[in-house]
Design an enzyme around this catalytic site. Structure first.
Site, mmCIF file in Angstrom:
data_model
loop_
_atom_site.group_PDB
_atom_site.id
_atom_site.type_symbol
_atom_site.label_atom_id
_atom_site.label_comp_id
_atom_site.label_asym_id
_atom_site.label_seq_id
_atom_site.Cartn_x
_atom_site.Cartn_y
_atom_site.Cartn_z
ATOM 1 N N SER A 128 -16.022 -11.203 7.990
ATOM 2 C CA SER A 128 -16.964 -10.284 8.627
ATOM 3 C C SER A 128 -16.266 -8.958 8.919
ATOM 4 O O SER A 128 -15.116 -8.920 9.335
ATOM 5 C CB SER A 128 -17.499 -10.868 9.939
ATOM 6 O OG SER A 128 -18.418 -9.941 10.528
ATOM 7 N N ILE B 99 -27.409 -16.048 6.525
ATOM 8 C CA ILE B 99 -28.802 -16.558 6.498
ATOM 9 C C ILE B 99 -29.026 -17.481 5.300
ATOM 10 O O ILE B 99 -30.144 -17.842 4.984
ATOM 11 C CB ILE B 99 -29.790 -15.358 6.410
ATOM 12 C CG1 ILE B 99 -29.517 -14.506 5.151
ATOM 13 C CG2 ILE B 99 -29.735 -14.510 7.674
ATOM 14 C CD1 ILE B 99 -30.525 -13.388 4.904
ATOM 15 N N GLN C 283 -23.397 -15.314 11.047
ATOM 16 C CA GLN C 283 -24.316 -14.183 10.855
ATOM 17 C C GLN C 283 -25.080 -14.374 9.541
ATOM 18 O O GLN C 283 -25.943 -13.566 9.208
ATOM 19 C CB GLN C 283 -23.537 -12.865 10.800
ATOM 20 C CG GLN C 283 -22.736 -12.571 12.043
ATOM 21 C CD GLN C 283 -21.872 -11.336 11.859
ATOM 22 O OE1 GLN C 283 -22.275 -10.215 12.210
ATOM 23 N NE2 GLN C 283 -20.687 -11.520 11.305
ATOM 24 N N HIS D 170 -28.503 -14.587 13.024
ATOM 25 C CA HIS D 170 -29.437 -13.695 12.337
ATOM 26 C C HIS D 170 -30.516 -14.477 11.615
ATOM 27 O O HIS D 170 -31.120 -13.979 10.670
ATOM 28 C CB HIS D 170 -28.668 -12.780 11.362
ATOM 29 C CG HIS D 170 -27.748 -11.842 12.098
ATOM 30 N ND1 HIS D 170 -26.704 -11.177 11.488
ATOM 31 C CD2 HIS D 170 -27.684 -11.482 13.400
ATOM 32 C CE1 HIS D 170 -26.065 -10.445 12.386
ATOM 33 N NE2 HIS D 170 -26.640 -10.613 13.563
HETATM 34 N N1 APR Z 1 -12.877 -13.494 1.402
HETATM 35 C C1 APR Z 1 -12.573 -12.860 2.568
HETATM 36 N N2 APR Z 1 -13.242 -11.772 3.018
HETATM 37 C C2 APR Z 1 -14.243 -11.310 2.252
HETATM 38 C C3 APR Z 1 -14.614 -11.902 1.026
HETATM 39 C C4 APR Z 1 -13.881 -13.041 0.616
HETATM 40 N N3 APR Z 1 -14.160 -13.683 -0.528
HETATM 41 N N4 APR Z 1 -15.660 -11.192 0.506
HETATM 42 C C5 APR Z 1 -15.912 -10.182 1.373
HETATM 43 N N5 APR Z 1 -15.067 -10.260 2.412
HETATM 44 C C6 APR Z 1 -15.031 -9.416 3.606
HETATM 45 C C7 APR Z 1 -15.181 -7.949 3.341
HETATM 46 O O1 APR Z 1 -13.885 -7.366 3.258
HETATM 47 C C8 APR Z 1 -15.927 -7.454 4.586
HETATM 48 O O2 APR Z 1 -15.047 -6.943 5.565
HETATM 49 O O3 APR Z 1 -16.145 -9.810 4.382
HETATM 50 C C9 APR Z 1 -16.599 -8.699 5.148
HETATM 51 C C10 APR Z 1 -18.111 -8.664 5.024
HETATM 52 O O4 APR Z 1 -18.560 -7.644 5.869
HETATM 53 P P1 APR Z 1 -20.095 -7.211 5.813
HETATM 54 O O5 APR Z 1 -20.500 -7.017 4.384
HETATM 55 O O6 APR Z 1 -20.255 -6.095 6.782
HETATM 56 O O7 APR Z 1 -20.877 -8.503 6.313
HETATM 57 P P2 APR Z 1 -21.085 -8.998 7.807
HETATM 58 O O8 APR Z 1 -19.892 -8.672 8.644
HETATM 59 O O9 APR Z 1 -21.502 -10.405 7.719
HETATM 60 O O10 APR Z 1 -22.341 -8.101 8.285
HETATM 61 C C11 APR Z 1 -22.905 -8.405 9.540
HETATM 62 O O11 APR Z 1 -24.719 -6.885 9.032
HETATM 63 O O12 APR Z 1 -26.353 -6.015 7.666
HETATM 64 C C12 APR Z 1 -26.105 -6.924 8.670
HETATM 65 O O13 APR Z 1 -27.423 -8.789 9.109
HETATM 66 C C13 APR Z 1 -26.416 -8.329 8.260
HETATM 67 O O14 APR Z 1 -25.386 -10.367 9.091
HETATM 68 C C14 APR Z 1 -25.123 -9.098 8.502
HETATM 69 C C15 APR Z 1 -24.388 -8.190 9.480
#
Ligand code: APR
Length: 256
Positions: free
Chosen positions: A197, A105, A103, A123
């Site tokens: 994620s 970029i 997901q 994405h």
């Molecule tokens: N190690 C493990 N997990 C981590 C770390 C790390 N160093 N840093 C953050 N996380 C976890 C967080 O706990 C969170 O649950 O990664 C997750 C990131 O979640 P989001 O911020 O929601 O990101 P993502 O799931 O990629 O979002 C999906 O949402 O806004 C849109 O297009 C955007 O691609 C993105 C999509």
């Protein structure tokens, strides 16, 4: 944690087809903020400002989008892959990666060594810019130079159409080929590994569910709880880089 690492390493060793599915949490250790953790992107910006409809219909909102996108690109352009990206690239080198669904970029999978034909960027990518009318593709850096030179909302030098980073905004159509292929691979794998994620954005978040429903083992490696924890066979909570490096060490029989 030790047994979970060994358990996932064994699943990787026994698997025929592994799909790795990643989110912004894989890149935070490279200095790129994720979206929903405290201090993440949506703490700083209003997601509404990133809606595709606003970008195409309102010049002032398009200029604001470019301001924000320029700031976010600043954190990405010189970022380096971390241990998590390197472990995922190592999986490919070991012949143990059927497909990497991302997901993200930021293009860090390619800097880590994953091949183009193994990666599905659901994405899109912030490393390129495309014209919304004629689809002409530009490298990101020269467009950023034009913005630094005073252009607030660059237009295509071929057709005059609107230029936008080649990312998928809320309300923008998902890339058809990548999305269809990602669902096909999710339904066809025997191990599906989620890394970093929150699994709250669809249709991407449907993919671990499709994998599980198709009989795959579901592994979730994440710092916080995700929306799919209740379906997971193995959950390892913690830093993606540390965990993935430990898993790959185990996969390679304890050698670095
Ligand atoms: N190690 C493990 N997990 C981590 C770390 C790390 N160093 N840093 C953050 N996380 C976890 C967080 O706990 C969170 O649950 O990664 C997750 C990131 O979640 P989001 O911020 O929601 O990101 P993502 O799931 O990629 O979002 C999906 O949402 O806004 C849109 O297009 C955007 O691609 C993105 C999509």
């Amino acid at each position: 944690m030790e047994d979970l690492i060994k358990r996932v390493a064994r699943m990787i060793g026994d698997a025929k087809k592994i799909v790795v599915f990643v989110g912004a949490g894989l890149s935070t250790e490279s200095g790129i903020p994720d979206f929903r953790s405290p201090g993440g992107v949506w703490d700083k910006y209003d997601p509404e400002d990133f809606y595709f409809q606003n970008f195409i219909s309102d010049r002032s909102k398009r200029e604001k989008y470019w301001e924000m996108a320029t700031e976010m690109y600043g954190a990405m352009k010189d970022a380096q892959p971390n241990a998590g990206h390197i472990a995922v690239a190592e999986l490919e080198r070991l012949g143990k990666l059927d497909c990497l669904i991302t997901q993200n970029i930021d293009g860090l999978h390619f800097k880590a060594g994953n091949s183009e034909n193994k990666v599905l960027e659901l994405h899109g990518t912030a490393m390129h810019v495309s014209c919304l009318d004629c689809r002409k593709r530009y490298e990101r850096a020269p467009i950023q130079d034009r913005i630094a030179g005073g252009e607030k909302a660059p237009e295509c030098d071929s057709c005059g159409g609107l230029l936008k980073p080649a990312t998928i905004s809320f309300g923008q159509t998902m890339p058809e080929r990548e999305t269809a292929e990602a669902f096909r691979r999710s339904a066809d794998c025997d191990v599906f590994i989620v890394i970093g994620s929150s699994l709250v954005v669809y249709p991407a978040a449907q993919m671990p569910v499709v994998a599980k429903q198709s009989g795959a083992k579901l592994v979730i490696i994440n710092r916080d709880e995700t929306a799919c924890d209740n379906r997971a066979d193995v959950i390892i909570k913690g830093q993606a880089g540390t965990i993935m490096a430990a898993i790959l060490k185990e996969v390679k029989g304890g050698k670095e």
